[in-house]
Design an enzyme around this catalytic site. Structure first.
Site, PDB file in Angstrom:
ATOM      1  CG  HIS A   1      27.674  57.312  39.278  1.00  0.00           C
ATOM      2  ND1 HIS A   1      26.280  56.943  39.658  1.00  0.00           N
ATOM      3  CD2 HIS A   1      28.486  56.293  39.780  1.00  0.00           C
ATOM      4  CE1 HIS A   1      26.434  56.200  40.316  1.00  0.00           C
ATOM      5  NE2 HIS A   1      27.528  55.439  40.274  1.00  0.00           N
TER       6      HIS A   1
ATOM      7  CG  ASP B   1      34.862  51.413  39.153  1.00  0.00           C
ATOM      8  OD1 ASP B   1      35.071  50.671  39.941  1.00  0.00           O
ATOM      9  OD2 ASP B   1      33.767  51.300  38.460  1.00  0.00           O
TER      10      ASP B   1
HETATM   11  N1  ACO Z   1      33.021  58.985  28.498  1.00  0.00           N
HETATM   12  C1  ACO Z   1      32.595  59.901  27.461  1.00  0.00           C
HETATM   13  N2  ACO Z   1      31.111  60.133  27.251  1.00  0.00           N
HETATM   14  C2  ACO Z   1      30.454  59.678  28.303  1.00  0.00           C
HETATM   15  C3  ACO Z   1      30.914  59.023  29.307  1.00  0.00           C
HETATM   16  C4  ACO Z   1      32.177  58.669  29.516  1.00  0.00           C
HETATM   17  N3  ACO Z   1      32.798  57.870  30.272  1.00  0.00           N
HETATM   18  N4  ACO Z   1      29.785  58.661  30.210  1.00  0.00           N
HETATM   19  C5  ACO Z   1      28.560  59.018  29.788  1.00  0.00           C
HETATM   20  N5  ACO Z   1      28.999  59.776  28.573  1.00  0.00           N
HETATM   21  C6  ACO Z   1      28.034  60.413  27.745  1.00  0.00           C
HETATM   22  C7  ACO Z   1      27.449  59.776  27.000  1.00  0.00           C
HETATM   23  O1  ACO Z   1      27.854  59.455  25.448  1.00  0.00           O
HETATM   24  C8  ACO Z   1      26.019  60.681  26.904  1.00  0.00           C
HETATM   25  O2  ACO Z   1      26.092  61.452  25.805  1.00  0.00           O
HETATM   26  P1  ACO Z   1      24.908  62.117  24.907  1.00  0.00           P
HETATM   27  O3  ACO Z   1      23.914  62.602  25.743  1.00  0.00           O
HETATM   28  O4  ACO Z   1      25.491  63.223  23.876  1.00  0.00           O
HETATM   29  O5  ACO Z   1      24.339  60.669  24.143  1.00  0.00           O
HETATM   30  C9  ACO Z   1      25.900  61.245  28.188  1.00  0.00           C
HETATM   31  O6  ACO Z   1      27.097  61.305  28.343  1.00  0.00           O
HETATM   32  C10 ACO Z   1      25.104  60.360  28.992  1.00  0.00           C
HETATM   33  O7  ACO Z   1      25.597  59.017  28.893  1.00  0.00           O
HETATM   34  P2  ACO Z   1      24.863  57.819  29.392  1.00  0.00           P
HETATM   35  O8  ACO Z   1      25.358  56.527  28.950  1.00  0.00           O
HETATM   36  O9  ACO Z   1      23.376  58.196  28.829  1.00  0.00           O
HETATM   37  O10 ACO Z   1      24.615  57.946  31.086  1.00  0.00           O
HETATM   38  P3  ACO Z   1      24.339  56.573  32.019  1.00  0.00           P
HETATM   39  O11 ACO Z   1      23.744  57.361  33.140  1.00  0.00           O
HETATM   40  O12 ACO Z   1      23.137  55.793  31.261  1.00  0.00           O
HETATM   41  O13 ACO Z   1      25.639  55.808  32.140  1.00  0.00           O
HETATM   42  C11 ACO Z   1      27.636  55.301  32.937  1.00  0.00           C
HETATM   43  C12 ACO Z   1      26.358  56.064  33.223  1.00  0.00           C
HETATM   44  C13 ACO Z   1      27.287  54.013  32.474  1.00  0.00           C
HETATM   45  C14 ACO Z   1      28.415  54.995  34.012  1.00  0.00           C
HETATM   46  C15 ACO Z   1      28.349  56.056  31.836  1.00  0.00           C
HETATM   47  O14 ACO Z   1      28.796  57.163  32.413  1.00  0.00           O
HETATM   48  C16 ACO Z   1      29.846  55.046  31.542  1.00  0.00           C
HETATM   49  O15 ACO Z   1      29.655  54.161  30.484  1.00  0.00           O
HETATM   50  N6  ACO Z   1      30.953  55.359  32.183  1.00  0.00           N
HETATM   51  C17 ACO Z   1      32.167  54.702  31.856  1.00  0.00           C
HETATM   52  C18 ACO Z   1      32.047  53.288  32.557  1.00  0.00           C
HETATM   53  C19 ACO Z   1      32.365  53.525  33.930  1.00  0.00           C
HETATM   54  O16 ACO Z   1      32.989  54.163  34.308  1.00  0.00           O
HETATM   55  N7  ACO Z   1      31.280  52.667  34.745  1.00  0.00           N
HETATM   56  C20 ACO Z   1      31.501  52.828  36.424  1.00  0.00           C
HETATM   57  C21 ACO Z   1      30.342  53.370  36.732  1.00  0.00           C
HETATM   58  S1  ACO Z   1      30.459  53.339  38.614  1.00  0.00           S
HETATM   59  C22 ACO Z   1      30.153  51.688  39.099  1.00  0.00           C
HETATM   60  O17 ACO Z   1      29.212  51.173  38.493  1.00  0.00           O
HETATM   61  C23 ACO Z   1      30.651  51.505  40.463  1.00  0.00           C
END
Ligand code: ACO
Length: 451
Positions: free
Chosen positions: A316, A374
């Site tokens: 998140h 979620d």
């Molecule tokens: N699985 C594996 N790796 C992950 C995940 C995940 N679910 N989420 C983040 N990471 C990693 C990224 O690859 C990144 O790695 P890096 O630093 O080596 O490049 C690091 O963690 C940070 O991730 P970002 O995408 O930069 O974080 P951001 O804050 O932009 O994204 C998000 C947050 C979109 C929720 C992300 O965690 C994600 O895609 N999760 C899966 C989708 C999800 O569950 N979304 C629901 C969110 S809650 C809501 O909207 C109600």
């Protein structure tokens, strides 16, 4: 002078020093009632000619708000000062709607009046039914939601003027009241069953389940525990500060667009898999994993930089700790499965094991990736009988009150200005116009037709 101005006066300004020019400027520091201090950069461009750069708004507060507070490190979520766990266990959804909209929990008298007002608006204009008929039966219900909610502005002309306080309030009530009807009709249309009109003798949430699952040929019966679980789902999704869809609603509304169009924009933003579409994606992922023994393979894929796969329902932008909503959702998943005698649900087993393995894995620990709201919600919704395509619709039904409360707060904020970010331009600088014969012959369309 209000409390906030008082607080602000106590803070020393932040000094920005430019090593190249030797120029220094003082940036005022604003203080909220909780949370990090905020640099007030409104005069930065005027004083330095520079903009700030913050793609994804990771360090930007876009507005002042009094509605929702999140401490992502501690895993705290509060609406108007009340903890989400307490609201989820002690309140019903309409009470939380009142709280978000008006700032206080209602007295018994106001609660009853609010229920009456909302009940008055549950039906849709009969002409809207024809709009549904224009969609293909296999249309995604979120596509229908975007269209129908946007179309409300073509039906309710007496509540589209954002500058009229009474019209604003009526629009808020209409949206809260009609969104379950719109969502239920999207479902009914997709399964080819007749639309079911709302029943105002039922509670908000029971009425929604009735419009969704009842059929004219049978008596509708539903367990109070199932109604409670659905109501709690709506509470847990009611608001979440300045997330992508809420910011979309505010940005659309900042131009003076009508509230129905703004909420349609929010629904569009919510649809994406990185936001509200994740609950649908979680179920698809759990089904794809299929068996506990396949979990390590999927964990490895999530960690592999060259694989686009991510653990859906994990991570998140704000929470770097367990999402407090996910805790309640996990309990609720157990309750619902017990209620429907499905304690051995294979998806729940996979989810619990997946969570356990991920939370012990250094990749997820280091990146502070925890289950979000979620992760368990899809299991509940599936057990209640919703198809996965409806999951984000249910999120939108719960979130409408948050969107409209934030929209109203923005309209009533004297600081409100049209949202207009700037950019770091990296394109071509000024160049001479090329006549057709002198232009590059390589077509950009070649890749499109490559087999
Ligand atoms: N699985 C594996 N790796 C992950 C995940 C995940 N679910 N989420 C983040 N990471 C990693 C990224 O690859 C990144 O790695 P890096 O630093 O080596 O490049 C690091 O963690 C940070 O991730 P970002 O995408 O930069 O974080 P951001 O804050 O932009 O994204 C998000 C947050 C979109 C929720 C992300 O965690 C994600 O895609 N999760 C899966 C989708 C999800 O569950 N979304 C629901 C969110 S809650 C809501 O909207 C109600």
């Amino acid at each position: 002078m209000n409390d906030k101005e008082d607080n602000n006066a106590e803070k020393k300004p932040f000094t920005l020093f430019n090593n190249e020019t030797g120029q220094s400027i003082e940036i005022p520091v604003l203080q909220g009632s909780e949370g990090p201090d905020v640099l007030d950069i409104r005069k930065l461009h005027e004083e330095t000619g520079m903009f700030t750069y913050d793609p994804g708004f990771t360090s930007t507060a876009s507005c002042e708000s009094e509605i929702t507070y999140i401490d992502g490190l501690k895993g705290i979520l509060r609406h108007r000062g009340y903890d989400i766990q307490e609201l989820a266990s002690k309140s019903e959804f309409l009470e939380v709607c009142y709280l978000l909209l008006h700032g206080e929990l209602p007295s018994i008298e106001d609660k009853n009046k609010f229920i009456d007002v909302i009940s008055n608006h549950t039906m849709l204009h009969e002409q809207l039914v024809y709009l549904y008929r224009g969609f293909r039966r296999d249309a995604h219900p979120m596509a229908i939601m975007v269209g129908v909610v946007g179309a409300l502005s073509a039906f309710y002309h007496d509540s589209t003027d954002f500058s009229d306080i009474k019209q604003r309030m009526v629009a808020c009530h209409r949206l809260i009241a009609k969104i379950p009807t719109i969502g239920a009709m999207a479902y009914k249309y997709s399964v080819g069953q007749p639309f079911v009109y709302p029943r105002n003798d039922l509670s908000y949430t029971e009425n929604f389940l009735y419009m969704t699952f009842s059929v004219p040929t049978e008596e509708f019966k539903i367990s109070p525990n199932i109604v409670k679980a659905m109501d709690r789902f709506f509470i847990l999704h009611a608001d979440h500060e300045q997330n992508a869809s809420t910011s979309t609603v505010r940005l659309a509304g900042s131009s003076g667009a009508n509230p129905f169009a703004c909420i349609a924009a929010g629904i569009a933003s919510l649809w994406g898999p990185a936001h509200g579409g994740a609950n649908e994606a979680v179920i698809k992922m759990l089904e794809e994993i299929g068996d506990i023994e396949n979990i390590p393979m999927f964990i490895n894929r999530a960690k592999d930089k060259n694989d686009p796969f991510r653990l859906m329902g994990f991570g998140h932008r704000v929470y770097k700790n367990y999402d407090p909503r996910a805790k309640v959702m996990k309990e609720s998943a157990h309750d619902v499965l017990k209620e429907i005698n499905n304690n051995n649900d294979p998806l729940l087993k996979i989810a619990i094991e997946l969570e356990k393995i991920a939370l012990q894995d250094p990749y997820f620990i280091d990146k502070k990736l925890y289950p979000n709201v979620d992760f368990y919600s899809g299991i509940i919704l599936k057990a209640l009988g919703f198809p996965t395509s409806m999951f984000t619709v249910l999120f939108a039904i719960g979130r409408t009150v948050g969107w409209i409360s934030q929209w109203k707060e923005m309209i009533e904020d004297p600081i409100n200005k049209i949202g207009r970010p700037r950019q770091l331009y990296k394109g071509k600088v000024s160049r001479n116009y090329q006549l057709e014969d002198n232009r590059d012959k390589k077509s950009i369309f070649n890749w499109l037709w490559k087999k």
